[in-house]
Write a protein that holds these residues in place. Structure first.
Motif, PDB file in Angstrom:
ATOM      1  N   LYS A 195     -27.356  39.519  53.681  1.00 20.98           N
ATOM      2  CA  LYS A 195     -25.982  39.298  53.265  1.00 20.98           C
ATOM      3  C   LYS A 195     -25.733  38.030  52.445  1.00 20.98           C
ATOM      4  CE  LYS A 195     -25.073  42.165  56.247  1.00 20.98           C
ATOM      5  NZ  LYS A 195     -24.449  43.355  55.838  1.00 20.98           N
ATOM      6  N   ALA A 196     -24.754  38.119  52.053  1.00 24.93           N
ATOM      7  CA  ALA A 196     -24.425  36.924  51.078  1.00 24.93           C
ATOM      8  C   ALA A 196     -22.771  36.551  51.092  1.00 24.93           C
ATOM      9  CB  ALA A 196     -24.467  37.127  49.685  1.00 24.93           C
ATOM     10  N   PHE A 197     -22.094  35.458  50.560  1.00 21.81           N
ATOM     11  CA  PHE A 197     -20.944  35.244  50.362  1.00 21.81           C
ATOM     12  C   PHE A 197     -20.702  34.916  48.847  1.00 21.81           C
ATOM     13  CE2 PHE A 197     -20.381  33.398  54.747  1.00 21.81           C
ATOM     14  CZ  PHE A 197     -19.520  34.186  54.999  1.00 21.81           C
ATOM     15  N   PHE A 198     -19.572  35.673  48.200  1.00 26.11           N
ATOM     16  CA  PHE A 198     -19.217  35.133  46.903  1.00 26.11           C
ATOM     17  C   PHE A 198     -17.660  34.447  47.059  1.00 26.11           C
ATOM     18  CE2 PHE A 198     -16.803  36.065  43.049  1.00 26.11           C
ATOM     19  CZ  PHE A 198     -17.361  35.138  42.407  1.00 26.11           C
ATOM     20  N   ILE A 199     -17.703  33.303  46.727  1.00 28.50           N
ATOM     21  CA  ILE A 199     -16.448  32.549  46.956  1.00 28.50           C
ATOM     22  C   ILE A 199     -15.907  32.141  45.824  1.00 28.50           C
ATOM     23  CG2 ILE A 199     -15.237  30.579  48.250  1.00 28.50           C
ATOM     24  CD1 ILE A 199     -17.942  30.531  50.042  1.00 28.50           C
ATOM     25  N   GLU A 200     -14.608  32.710  45.346  1.00 28.51           N
ATOM     26  CA  GLU A 200     -13.853  32.225  44.408  1.00 28.51           C
ATOM     27  C   GLU A 200     -12.922  31.069  44.600  1.00 28.51           C
ATOM     28  OE1 GLU A 200     -12.349  35.893  41.912  1.00 28.51           O
ATOM     29  OE2 GLU A 200     -12.752  36.592  44.179  1.00 28.51           O
ATOM     30  N   ILE A 201     -13.056  30.074  43.637  1.00 31.56           N
ATOM     31  CA  ILE A 201     -12.161  28.624  44.075  1.00 31.56           C
ATOM     32  C   ILE A 201     -11.596  28.084  42.776  1.00 31.56           C
ATOM     33  CG2 ILE A 201     -12.458  26.290  44.599  1.00 31.56           C
ATOM     34  CD1 ILE A 201     -15.418  27.175  45.809  1.00 31.56           C
TER      35      ILE A 201
ATOM     36  N   ALA B 175     -23.794  27.110  42.815  1.00 28.68           N
ATOM     37  CA  ALA B 175     -22.132  26.833  42.580  1.00 28.68           C
ATOM     38  C   ALA B 175     -22.058  26.971  41.098  1.00 28.68           C
ATOM     39  CB  ALA B 175     -21.873  25.174  42.927  1.00 28.68           C
ATOM     40  N   VAL B 176     -21.005  27.466  40.510  1.00 33.75           N
ATOM     41  CA  VAL B 176     -20.769  27.739  39.242  1.00 33.75           C
ATOM     42  C   VAL B 176     -19.502  27.674  38.699  1.00 33.75           C
ATOM     43  CG1 VAL B 176     -22.414  29.828  39.356  1.00 33.75           C
ATOM     44  CG2 VAL B 176     -20.146  30.202  39.883  1.00 33.75           C
ATOM     45  N   ARG B 177     -19.435  27.441  37.509  1.00 35.01           N
ATOM     46  CA  ARG B 177     -17.987  26.896  37.046  1.00 35.01           C
ATOM     47  C   ARG B 177     -17.596  28.132  35.925  1.00 35.01           C
ATOM     48  NH1 ARG B 177     -16.476  20.771  35.900  1.00 35.01           N
ATOM     49  NH2 ARG B 177     -14.135  21.198  36.171  1.00 35.01           N
ATOM     50  N   PHE B 178     -16.408  28.646  35.972  1.00 29.94           N
ATOM     51  CA  PHE B 178     -16.056  29.718  35.035  1.00 29.94           C
ATOM     52  C   PHE B 178     -15.135  29.240  34.071  1.00 29.94           C
ATOM     53  CE2 PHE B 178     -16.642  31.897  39.271  1.00 29.94           C
ATOM     54  CZ  PHE B 178     -17.528  32.947  38.786  1.00 29.94           C
ATOM     55  N   SER B 179     -14.378  28.362  34.498  1.00 31.21           N
ATOM     56  CA  SER B 179     -13.540  27.454  33.486  1.00 31.21           C
ATOM     57  C   SER B 179     -13.203  26.206  33.886  1.00 31.21           C
ATOM     58  CB  SER B 179     -12.294  28.224  33.276  1.00 31.21           C
ATOM     59  OG  SER B 179     -11.485  27.998  34.381  1.00 31.21           O
ATOM     60  N   THR B 180     -12.264  25.123  33.144  1.00 31.94           N
ATOM     61  CA  THR B 180     -11.961  23.960  33.593  1.00 31.94           C
ATOM     62  C   THR B 180     -11.549  23.915  35.305  1.00 31.94           C
ATOM     63  OG1 THR B 180     -11.187  23.727  31.564  1.00 31.94           O
ATOM     64  CG2 THR B 180     -10.368  22.060  33.150  1.00 31.94           C
ATOM     65  N   THR B 181     -10.604  24.990  35.704  1.00 36.27           N
ATOM     66  CA  THR B 181     -10.299  24.827  37.062  1.00 36.27           C
ATOM     67  C   THR B 181     -11.007  26.072  38.102  1.00 36.27           C
ATOM     68  OG1 THR B 181      -8.466  26.122  36.372  1.00 36.27           O
ATOM     69  CG2 THR B 181      -8.068  23.929  36.391  1.00 36.27           C
ATOM     70  N   ARG B 182     -11.576  26.919  37.522  1.00 38.07           N
ATOM     71  CA  ARG B 182     -12.136  28.269  38.364  1.00 38.07           C
ATOM     72  C   ARG B 182     -13.586  27.888  38.639  1.00 38.07           C
ATOM     73  NH1 ARG B 182     -11.938  33.101  36.114  1.00 38.07           N
ATOM     74  NH2 ARG B 182     -12.140  33.936  38.094  1.00 38.07           N
TER      75      ARG B 182
ATOM     76  N   PRO C  40      -4.742  21.584  39.112  1.00 38.28           N
ATOM     77  CA  PRO C  40      -4.780  20.767  37.823  1.00 38.28           C
ATOM     78  C   PRO C  40      -5.119  19.394  38.226  1.00 38.28           C
ATOM     79  CG  PRO C  40      -2.961  22.353  37.497  1.00 38.28           C
ATOM     80  CD  PRO C  40      -3.466  22.555  39.008  1.00 38.28           C
ATOM     81  N   GLY C  41      -5.930  18.792  37.732  1.00 39.91           N
ATOM     82  CA  GLY C  41      -6.349  17.392  38.126  1.00 39.91           C
ATOM     83  C   GLY C  41      -7.109  17.126  39.278  1.00 39.91           C
ATOM     84  N   GLN C  42      -7.469  18.071  39.968  1.00 38.92           N
ATOM     85  CA  GLN C  42      -8.562  18.007  41.126  1.00 38.92           C
ATOM     86  C   GLN C  42      -9.748  18.573  40.886  1.00 38.92           C
ATOM     87  OE1 GLN C  42      -7.835  16.397  44.138  1.00 38.92           O
ATOM     88  NE2 GLN C  42      -5.847  15.900  43.102  1.00 38.92           N
ATOM     89  N   GLU C  43     -10.226  19.016  39.774  1.00 38.20           N
ATOM     90  CA  GLU C  43     -11.496  19.476  39.385  1.00 38.20           C
ATOM     91  C   GLU C  43     -12.568  18.616  39.744  1.00 38.20           C
ATOM     92  OE1 GLU C  43      -8.837  18.808  37.141  1.00 38.20           O
ATOM     93  OE2 GLU C  43      -8.075  20.555  36.239  1.00 38.20           O
ATOM     94  N   ASP C  44     -12.526  17.568  39.709  1.00 37.16           N
ATOM     95  CA  ASP C  44     -13.749  16.568  40.074  1.00 37.16           C
ATOM     96  C   ASP C  44     -13.829  16.552  41.489  1.00 37.16           C
ATOM     97  OD1 ASP C  44     -14.233  15.907  37.374  1.00 37.16           O
ATOM     98  OD2 ASP C  44     -13.270  13.982  37.624  1.00 37.16           O
TER      99      ASP C  44
END
Length: 171
Positions: free
Chosen positions: A70-76, A108-115, A80-84
């Motif tokens: 099993k796995a989880f794929f989680i989109e987050i 953990a992956v980063r797709f863009s500045t906020t995604r 704006p301004g809360q990226e850190d």
């Protein structure tokens, strides 16, 4: 004539309300037990507005599925301004999963500045549930934190692992 139309409108509103309640119940049944508990706790303790606000901070989709990997794929998505702060949340989750024997590959992956996203794998249903019940799940259940740093609901996909390559090839 007016009272007939008024009754018809009232009947339609009752029917629509009943349909929404049935859909809500069906949606809650699809969620993992901790999510259903969380929604009930929030609605009872803090009223409808808090329930609506908290309910949008994460959503579980997909079936538990048959036994197997099993796995989880989680989109987050960060506010704006809360990226850190989201990156720190990811660090905190990673620290928790280090001590979870049934949590295997974790990314953990980063797709863009906020995604952002998380992909985490487990040997079976029990391993995935142990993760939900553990520290990583506790972080997602911290509604105040999630409301502060997330722009939209984190979307937690329950998935079956069909195939994998678990090691890097030698260079």
């Amino acid at each position: 004539m007016r009272s007939v139309n008024g009754r018809r409108q009232a009947d339609e509103e009752k029917s629509h309300t009943k349909q929404l309640e049935e859909e809500k119940g069906a949606h809650e049944e699809m969620m993992a037990p901790p999510v259903r508990w969380l929604l009930r706790e929030i609605s009872g303790a803090h009223g409808c507005n808090a329930k609506r606000q908290a309910a949008v901070k994460f959503q579980v989709v997909g079936d538990q599925g048959a036994e197997g990997r099993k796995a989880f794929f989680i989109e987050i998505e960060a506010r704006p301004g809360q990226e850190d702060a989201v990156v720190q949340m990811l660090r905190d989750i990673r620290a928790c999963v280090e001590d979870e024997p049934a949590t295997g590959p974790w990314f953990a992956v980063r797709f863009s500045t906020t995604r952002f996203g998380i992909f985490e794998a487990f040997p079976d249903l029990a391993g995935r549930q142990a993760h939900v019940d553990g520290g990583g799940g506790d972080i997602f259940r911290d509604i105040e934190r999630m409301n502060t740093i997330l722009n939209v609901a984190a979307r937690v996909h329950r998935v079956d692992v069909l195939m994998s390559k678990d090691r890097f090839a030698p260079l």
